[in-house]
Structures are given as structure tokens and as C-alpha cells.
Design a protein around this motif. Structure first.
Motif, PDB file in Angstrom:
ATOM      1  N   SER A 204      95.704  69.630 -23.989  1.00  0.00           N
ATOM      2  CA  SER A 204      94.773  70.022 -22.930  1.00  0.00           C
ATOM      3  C   SER A 204      95.397  69.797 -21.562  1.00  0.00           C
ATOM      4  N   HIS A 205      96.061  68.665 -21.414  1.00  0.00           N
ATOM      5  CA  HIS A 205      96.696  68.344 -20.126  1.00  0.00           C
ATOM      6  C   HIS A 205      97.747  69.386 -19.771  1.00  0.00           C
ATOM      7  N   THR A 206      98.595  69.760 -20.740  1.00  0.00           N
ATOM      8  CA  THR A 206      99.658  70.715 -20.444  1.00  0.00           C
ATOM      9  C   THR A 206      99.107  72.090 -20.096  1.00  0.00           C
ATOM     10  N   LEU A 207      97.916  72.419 -20.590  1.00  0.00           N
ATOM     11  CA  LEU A 207      97.317  73.726 -20.340  1.00  0.00           C
ATOM     12  C   LEU A 207      96.326  73.721 -19.183  1.00  0.00           C
ATOM     13  N   GLY A 208      96.113  72.548 -18.590  1.00  0.00           N
ATOM     14  CA  GLY A 208      95.202  72.464 -17.450  1.00  0.00           C
ATOM     15  C   GLY A 208      93.744  72.548 -17.819  1.00  0.00           C
ATOM     16  N   LEU A 209      93.400  72.120 -19.038  1.00  0.00           N
ATOM     17  CA  LEU A 209      92.015  72.142 -19.494  1.00  0.00           C
ATOM     18  C   LEU A 209      91.507  70.720 -19.679  1.00  0.00           C
ATOM     19  N   PRO A 210      90.226  70.469 -19.466  1.00  0.00           N
ATOM     20  CA  PRO A 210      89.684  69.142 -19.764  1.00  0.00           C
ATOM     21  C   PRO A 210      89.493  68.962 -21.263  1.00  0.00           C
ATOM     22  N   PRO A 211      90.051  67.915 -21.872  1.00  0.00           N
ATOM     23  CA  PRO A 211      89.809  67.679 -23.307  1.00  0.00           C
ATOM     24  C   PRO A 211      88.348  67.346 -23.536  1.00  0.00           C
ATOM     25  N   GLN A 212      87.861  67.692 -24.717  1.00  0.00           N
ATOM     26  CA  GLN A 212      86.447  67.500 -25.021  1.00  0.00           C
ATOM     27  C   GLN A 212      86.286  66.633 -26.269  1.00  0.00           C
ATOM     28  N   GLY A 213      85.211  65.823 -26.292  1.00  0.00           N
ATOM     29  CA  GLY A 213      84.922  65.001 -27.456  1.00  0.00           C
ATOM     30  C   GLY A 213      83.690  64.156 -27.222  1.00  0.00           C
ATOM     31  N   THR A 214      83.265  63.454 -28.257  1.00  0.00           N
ATOM     32  CA  THR A 214      82.091  62.584 -28.135  1.00  0.00           C
ATOM     33  C   THR A 214      82.540  61.173 -28.469  1.00  0.00           C
ATOM     34  N   HIS A 215      81.833  60.501 -29.348  1.00  0.00           N
ATOM     35  CA  HIS A 215      82.268  59.206 -29.870  1.00  0.00           C
ATOM     36  C   HIS A 215      82.148  59.254 -31.383  1.00  0.00           C
ATOM     37  N   ALA A 216      82.645  58.221 -32.052  1.00  0.00           N
ATOM     38  CA  ALA A 216      82.668  58.213 -33.507  1.00  0.00           C
ATOM     39  C   ALA A 216      81.525  57.382 -34.078  1.00  0.00           C
ATOM     40  N   HIS A 217      81.279  57.570 -35.377  1.00  0.00           N
ATOM     41  CA  HIS A 217      80.300  56.729 -36.069  1.00  0.00           C
ATOM     42  C   HIS A 217      80.693  55.257 -35.992  1.00  0.00           C
ATOM     43  N   SER A 218      81.994  54.999 -35.934  1.00  0.00           N
ATOM     44  CA  SER A 218      82.457  53.609 -35.944  1.00  0.00           C
ATOM     45  C   SER A 218      81.932  52.819 -34.753  1.00  0.00           C
ATOM     46  N   MET A 219      81.720  53.488 -33.629  1.00  0.00           N
ATOM     47  CA  MET A 219      81.186  52.778 -32.470  1.00  0.00           C
ATOM     48  C   MET A 219      79.782  52.257 -32.766  1.00  0.00           C
ATOM     49  N   VAL A 220      78.958  53.095 -33.369  1.00  0.00           N
ATOM     50  CA  VAL A 220      77.601  52.676 -33.713  1.00  0.00           C
ATOM     51  C   VAL A 220      77.653  51.592 -34.793  1.00  0.00           C
ATOM     52  N   GLN A 221      78.528  51.773 -35.775  1.00  0.00           N
ATOM     53  CA  GLN A 221      78.655  50.776 -36.836  1.00  0.00           C
ATOM     54  C   GLN A 221      79.049  49.407 -36.281  1.00  0.00           C
ATOM     55  N   LEU A 222      79.939  49.403 -35.298  1.00  0.00           N
ATOM     56  CA  LEU A 222      80.376  48.151 -34.696  1.00  0.00           C
ATOM     57  C   LEU A 222      79.203  47.426 -34.049  1.00  0.00           C
ATOM     58  N   PHE A 223      78.419  48.142 -33.251  1.00  0.00           N
ATOM     59  CA  PHE A 223      77.294  47.498 -32.569  1.00  0.00           C
ATOM     60  C   PHE A 223      76.247  47.027 -33.566  1.00  0.00           C
ATOM     61  N   MET A 224      76.080  47.782 -34.656  1.00  0.00           N
ATOM     62  CA  MET A 224      75.151  47.330 -35.685  1.00  0.00           C
ATOM     63  C   MET A 224      75.645  46.034 -36.331  1.00  0.00           C
ATOM     64  N   ALA A 225      76.942  45.975 -36.602  1.00  0.00           N
ATOM     65  CA  ALA A 225      77.500  44.766 -37.216  1.00  0.00           C
ATOM     66  C   ALA A 225      77.378  43.556 -36.289  1.00  0.00           C
ATOM     67  N   LEU A 226      77.413  43.808 -34.969  1.00  0.00           N
ATOM     68  CA  LEU A 226      77.312  42.719 -33.994  1.00  0.00           C
ATOM     69  C   LEU A 226      75.867  42.374 -33.645  1.00  0.00           C
ATOM     70  N   GLY A 227      74.916  43.113 -34.232  1.00  0.00           N
ATOM     71  CA  GLY A 227      73.509  42.802 -34.034  1.00  0.00           C
ATOM     72  C   GLY A 227      72.834  43.541 -32.905  1.00  0.00           C
ATOM     73  N   ASP A 228      73.536  44.466 -32.244  1.00  0.00           N
ATOM     74  CA  ASP A 228      72.932  45.200 -31.126  1.00  0.00           C
ATOM     75  C   ASP A 228      72.332  46.534 -31.539  1.00  0.00           C
ATOM     76  N   GLY A 229      72.632  46.993 -32.751  1.00  0.00           N
ATOM     77  CA  GLY A 229      72.009  48.191 -33.292  1.00  0.00           C
ATOM     78  C   GLY A 229      72.475  49.488 -32.639  1.00  0.00           C
ATOM     79  N   GLU A 230      71.916  50.575 -33.165  1.00  0.00           N
ATOM     80  CA  GLU A 230      72.257  51.908 -32.672  1.00  0.00           C
ATOM     81  C   GLU A 230      71.854  52.065 -31.208  1.00  0.00           C
ATOM     82  N   LEU A 231      70.682  51.566 -30.850  1.00  0.00           N
ATOM     83  CA  LEU A 231      70.224  51.682 -29.467  1.00  0.00           C
ATOM     84  C   LEU A 231      71.183  50.963 -28.517  1.00  0.00           C
ATOM     85  N   GLY A 232      71.656  49.810 -28.929  1.00  0.00           N
ATOM     86  CA  GLY A 232      72.611  49.085 -28.098  1.00  0.00           C
ATOM     87  C   GLY A 232      73.907  49.860 -27.909  1.00  0.00           C
TER      88      GLY A 232
END
Length: 518
Positions: A204-232
Motif C-alpha cells: 500500500s505504501h509503495t502504491l500511495g494507498l492507505p492500508p485497510q484493516g480492523t482488529h483480530a479476535h485475539s484482541m477480544v480474547q485477550l481482554f476476556m482472559a484478563l477479565g475486562d470482557g468484550e466491552l473492555g
């Protein structure tokens, strides 16, 4: 064992098949290595995905090939490697040939004419024409096919996916599932063919375009494991990216947890003066979840948030999703446009691998040899007539009918100009009795397609920008008959020969058969 890849050697001029080098040495020892020849690169059939088939292809990969050719030449290290290769009775490559390679082993002596990237192309039409000394033209074959076949395959798939998406944004998400570094070529080809953006950051950088993406399930899983849940997890992401907040809502339960939690976070963002981008659905019944999610977001006051769909999408699944959305919206008393108009498609594995048709049958065939300054046609006879290439030094033309729609691609001898022919005669390449004539008032334009892109070791044209390539792709598709563009059972597009080229081909076949029987 050496596990470190020397990429300069592996991806330089030795990025070829061994037999190209052994043939080049044969030509050298026969005194044929400097004989000027012509090779045509073309593909034989459209991609066939099993349940459906393409009716056109999108040309891609030329910029990558030319970039490689600018730096590829035989280095001392390459010559030393070849000098060390052994045959059964001694060294495989001889010193005189290796000395010649060291002095002449670049592609500066070749000329390339090609159909530009982004153009709609069809079987048996030369996409790339290579002219120059035989040995180096032969050595180029493998890398040329490698650089051009795969991108054309992916650009074609992307064009079909873009068509199925009916104008909605398409994101290319295939980097983790594609062929190692080939994903760079694949992502670029997808952008040529119809993807709007890619998640591939470096490309994307070489073509002058903004790369696109969201986040992964692992981010939500991490917060759930730490006790903050999906909302956190959602709150943490929104706090860091308040103006770029797009939440993946299917880690736990999309409708009972993901969407309600996303709405809470979106409301918090709105109170702080920020507008959320939307949500992403990556599992389950995507059509059903898209409709229900849209209704829940609408009821919460977020009618304009995007809904990104991902998970094994391709043109057929996208068509099925849209059909189901239209039906479900009736029962939900919603306008289908309220859902479809906010969709974004994240397409990964099935695009970057061209699922269902994993290779384009592009070939590189000798079609002419220069003798005393004149081109003499060459031909390969196949037991399958469709695999017998069209011989000689040729030009490629696109014929547009009175509606300014592309009606045929026409191959002619190089000394012919179909623009001067009235009527224009189009001969089927295999069937003697199948032909048609077009009077002058039935033709709006006859366009030459090949242009010189490489000469004397340098680019011979001004490379177009990605936007220019995309614009040309869309223009070509708009001028292609709707039946040819069909995703299922496309109409056959005509690739024809002039009568003179047809006659030349038949004379060569007859001469070959006569020689074979004597």
C-alpha cells in the motif's frame, strides 16, 4: 545445510528453469544465439472455476516484469555457480559460453511489445511479444511467464468480485494465505482488477494507498482472559482510534453480545464528538447477520455505519449473500438498499489464490525467425488444433462495432492494416467455414493493442499510474458486451484472424504435413 536464501541469486537472472540455460548453450555452440527471433506470450483458455467460468481476463504484471528486467544480469557469482554445475561426464556449462554470458547476459538486446496492464484480454491473443537474440529471449521465458500469468489470474478474479459487489468497496485481505512474496504481486493485481484497497501495508505504501484493516479476535480474547470482557476490548480500541473505530463483533455472539457492546461504544464515541466507522462480521450466516445488525444499528441511531463482511468470500458467495439480503429485508420490513449500500467486502483466500482455478495456462511460443532482415514465420504443430499457435510477425487489433462495443480481437500479419479494409473480414482461427464480414458503417473503431514497452535495456513508455490502469480497466469492461461479462455461462468473445494470416497458418501446416510424409 545452508538454510539462508541468497535472494540476489535466487531472484536475479537465475530466476529461470534450468533447461532455458542448457538450450541457450546449445544455441551458442550452434552459432544461433544471436539469431533474431520472436516469441509470443499468450494464454489458451479463460480461468474455469468449476461451477462458473470467466469470459474475459484482465492483463496485469507487466510493471513487475519490467522492473525485474532492469536489474537482472549475469553477475560473477552467477557465472561461478554455473561453472560449478556438473553433468555425467564433466562440467555442464563450458567456458566459452559462460564468457559470452558474462559479457552479454542481460536483456538490453531485447524489444518487448505488450498490451498494457488493466486491458481486457482474451485467449490466443499475444499479450507480450519478445523480439531479439535467441539465447537471451529464451532465458527470459520462465521469468516472464512467472511475472505475468499469476497477476493476470488474480486481476481477473478481482474484476469478477468487484462486479459481484455491485459498486461497494472491496478490500483485499489475502496476505496471510497467499504464495509467500507472491502476495505482493497478487495484491497489486487485485488492485488493478477491482479491489479498492489492501491490508498489505508495505505494498500500500509503495502504491500511495492507505492500508485497510480492523482488529483480530485475539484482541477480544485477550481482554476476556484478563477479565475486562468484550466491552473492555471495544472501549480500549475506540479510545486509541476514536475516528477510525471499526469493531469485529462475532468473537462471542454477534447479535446478543457483539452488536450491543459495539452500540454502547459507538454511543460513547458520539458523545465525545466522534463518528464510528462500523462493524465487521467474519463468521456465521453473513447475509442474515448483516440484515439483523443493520436493523439494530438503525434503531440505535447509527444508520450510516459500515458493515464489513469477510470469511471465504468470492463472486458466487457474494451474489448469494445479496440475494438472501434482499429476501430477508422483506420480512424485516427494511429496504434492501439500507443494508447493501453500507456493505464492504473483505476478500482474502479465494481472491489471492484464485480459488477454483489456481493457474493461468499462459505460454511462450516461438512464432518467427529473422532471415536476411525479413521475418520468416515459425509454427508448432499440435495434435490438438487449438494448441497450434498463430505464426509470424503480427499485430493485434480490437474491433468496436457501431455501438462502440468491443466485438472482436483481430490478429493480422504485421504488414496489414485492418483500418484500410472494407469490408473487414474476420476468420475463425480454427474453422475454415466460420467467418463474418463487417462493412465500414458497422465499425466505429479499430484499435491497435500492442505498444513498445522495452527497448535497448530501458523502458520505452511512460508507465501509467494505478488510477490510470484502473480507469482503462473500467473503460474496457464498459465496452464489453454484457453477455461476455456474465459471471455464469458468459457469452463467447470472438478472437479472429485476417484471411491473410489464416492462409499463412494453413500453408505452414500443409508444408509440415507434406514434409512429414516424405
Amino acid at each position: 545445510m545452508n538454510t539462508t536464501i541468497d535472494r540476489q541469486t535466487a531472484e536475479g537472472i537465475l530466476f529461470t528453469d534450468q533447461y532455458q540455460l542448457t538450450m541457450a548453450q546449445l544455441y551458442f555452440h550452434m552459432g544461433l544465439h544471436e539469431r533474431v527471433v520472436q516469441f509470443d506470450h499468450f494464454f489458451r483458455t479463460y480461468p474455469d472455476y468449476g461451477a462458473h467460468k470467466a469470459g474475459y481476463c484482465i492483463n496485469a504484471g507487466l510493471a513487475s516484469l519490467l522492473g525485474w528486467m532492469q536489474t537482472a544480469q549475469f553477475r560473477e557469482e552467477d557465472i561461478a555457480y554455473l561453472r560449478g554445475q556438473k553433468g555425467r561426464n564433466g562440467r555442464l556449462f563450458h567456458d566459452d559460453f559462460l564468457d559470452w554470458l558474462q559479457k552479454n547476459g542481460s536483456f538490453d538486446s531485447l524489444t518487448l511489445n505488450a498490451i498494457p496492464e488493466g486491458r481486457v484480454v482474451h485467449p490466443n491473443v499475444p499479450l507480450t511479444v519478445v523480439q531479439g537474440p535467441l539465447a537471451m529471449a529464451q532465458i527470459l521465458e520462465t521469468s516472464l511467464l512467472n511475472h505475468l500469468n499469476y497477476p493476470t489470474l488474480i486481476a481477473t478474479k478481482a474484476a469478477r468480485i468487484n462486479q459481484a459487489g455491485q459498486g461497494q468497496t472491496v478490500l483485499e485481505f489475502g496476505m496471510r494465505r497467499g504464495p509467500e512474496r507472491g502476495v505482493n504481486a497478487g495484491a497489486r493485481a487485485a488492485l488493478i482488477g477491482g479491489a479498492d484497497f489492501t491490508s498489505n501495508t508495505g505494498l500500500s505504501h509503495t502504491l500511495g494507498l492507505p492500508p485497510q484493516g480492523t482488529h483480530a479476535h485475539s484482541m477480544v480474547q485477550l481482554f476476556m482472559a484478563l477479565g475486562d470482557g468484550e466491552l473492555g476490548a471495544f472501549r480500549a480500541y475506540a479510545d486509541l482510534y476514536p475516528d477510525d473505530c471499526l469493531l469485529l463483533v462475532d468473537t462471542i455472539n454477534t447479535l446478543e453480545s457483539g452488536i450491543p457492546n459495539a452500540i454502547k461504544v459507538f454511543e460513547e464515541l458520539r458523545r465525545k464528538g466522534h463518528d464510528p466507522i462500523g462493524i465487521r462480521l467474519d463468521s456465521g450466516d453473513l447475509a442474515h447477520l448483516a440484515v439483523r445488525s443493520a436493523k439494530m444499528l438503525n434503531d440505535a441511531g447509527f444508520p450510516n455505519t459500515n458493515i464489513v463482511l469477510s470469511n471465504q468470500l468470492d463472486e458466487m458467495t457474494m451474489l448469494q449473500i445479496l440475494s438472501q439480503i434482499r429476501e430477508e429485508c422483506i420480512y424485516q420490513e427494511m429496504e434492501a438498499s439500507e443494508v447493501i449500500g453500507r456493505l464492504i467486502y473483505g476478500v482474502g483466500t479465494r481472491l489471492i489464490t484464485s480459488a477454483g482455478s489456481a493457474a493461468l495456462d499462459g505460454v511462450y511460443k516461438l512464432v518467427a525467425v529473422q532471415e536476411d532482415g525479413a521475418w520468416q514465420p515459425a509454427i508448432k504443430i499440435s495434435e490438438t488444433p487449438a494448441k497450434t499457435p498463430n505464426p509470424g510477425h503480427k499485430q493485434v487489433w480490437r474491433v468496436y462495432d457501431a455501438r462502440q462495443q468491443a466485438t472482436a480481437d483481430l490478429l493480422s500479419r504485421s504488414d496489414e492494416d485492418p483500418r484500410q479494409m472494407d469490408p473487414l473480414e474476420l476468420q475463425h482461427p480454427l474453422e475454415a467455414s466460420t467467418n463474418r464480414q463487417l462493412a465500414a458503417d458497422q465499425v466505429s473503431e479499430i484499435e491497435p493493442l500492442l505498444q513498445t514497452v522495452w527497448q535497448e535495456g530501458k523502458l520505452a513508455f511512460e508507465p501509467p499510474s494505478l488510477e490510470q490502469i484502473r480507469s482503462q480497466r473500467q473503460k474496457d469492461l464498459d465496452q464489453l458486451d454484457v453477455g461476455v461479462r456474465r459471471l455464469l455461462n458468459p457469452h463467447i468473445y470472438h478472437v479472429s484472424l485476417t484471411p491473410a494470416l489464416w492462409q499463412l497458418k494453413q500453408e505452414l501446416i500443409a508444408a509440415f504435413k507434406e514434409e512429414k510424409t516424405t
